[in-house]
Scaffold this motif. Structure first.
Motif, mmCIF file in Angstrom:
data_model
loop_
_atom_site.group_PDB
_atom_site.id
_atom_site.type_symbol
_atom_site.label_atom_id
_atom_site.label_comp_id
_atom_site.label_asym_id
_atom_site.label_seq_id
_atom_site.Cartn_x
_atom_site.Cartn_y
_atom_site.Cartn_z
ATOM 1 N N VAL A 11 0.852 -1.190 0.000
ATOM 2 C CA VAL A 11 0.000 0.000 0.000
ATOM 3 C C VAL A 11 0.887 1.239 0.000
ATOM 4 C CG1 VAL A 11 -1.609 1.369 1.389
ATOM 5 C CG2 VAL A 11 -2.053 -1.054 1.011
ATOM 6 N N PHE A 14 2.447 1.649 -3.489
ATOM 7 C CA PHE A 14 1.482 2.161 -4.458
ATOM 8 C C PHE A 14 1.153 3.623 -4.192
ATOM 9 C CE2 PHE A 14 0.164 -2.477 -4.881
ATOM 10 C CZ PHE A 14 0.886 -2.653 -6.046
ATOM 11 N N GLY A 38 -3.496 -0.041 -4.915
ATOM 12 C CA GLY A 38 -3.448 0.272 -3.495
ATOM 13 C C GLY A 38 -4.753 -0.032 -2.787
#
Length: 111
Positions: A11, A14, A38
């Motif tokens: 996450v 991204f 994400g």
């Protein structure tokens, strides 16, 4: 636990990928693609696995393969097209990992 750590890391990756697109010739396209990865990763982190990882993974992989013939030998990661393909492949591989996690979540092993 390792899966959640990997999801949290991805996450972050991204998110950073979205931020660095500000000077790209077509930033909104790439921001949307990295943001989608994400969001799907954040959902998996939260235990809300979704089958959307399958078509997204195929999209990323197909687009990366489409770009490959346009990359001359020796230009890997030195041109815009090659960097885009690299990012798409990272997304495709990660979507494959999320697909496996989704499948395991959907079909838990019988004990």
């Amino acid at each position: 636990m390792a899966f959640k750590i990997a999801c949290a890391f991805m996450v972050f990756i991204f998110l950073v990928s979205c931020v660095v697109q500000y000077n790209d010739p077509d930033p909104w396209l790439w921001i949307a693609l990295y943001a989608a990865s994400g969001v799907l990763t954040a959902l998996a982190f939260a235990g809300r696995h979704t089958p959307l990882v399958v078509p997204m993974g195929l999209l990323y992989f197909g687009w990366a393969m489409y770009n490959m013939p346009h990359i001359a030998p020796g230009e890997w990661l030195t041109t815009e097209s090659s960097r885009e393909s690299g990012g798409l492949m990272v997304c495709a591989v990660w979507m494959a990992i999320l697909t496996a996690a989704w499948y395991r979540h959907k079909h838990p092993a019988e004990s």
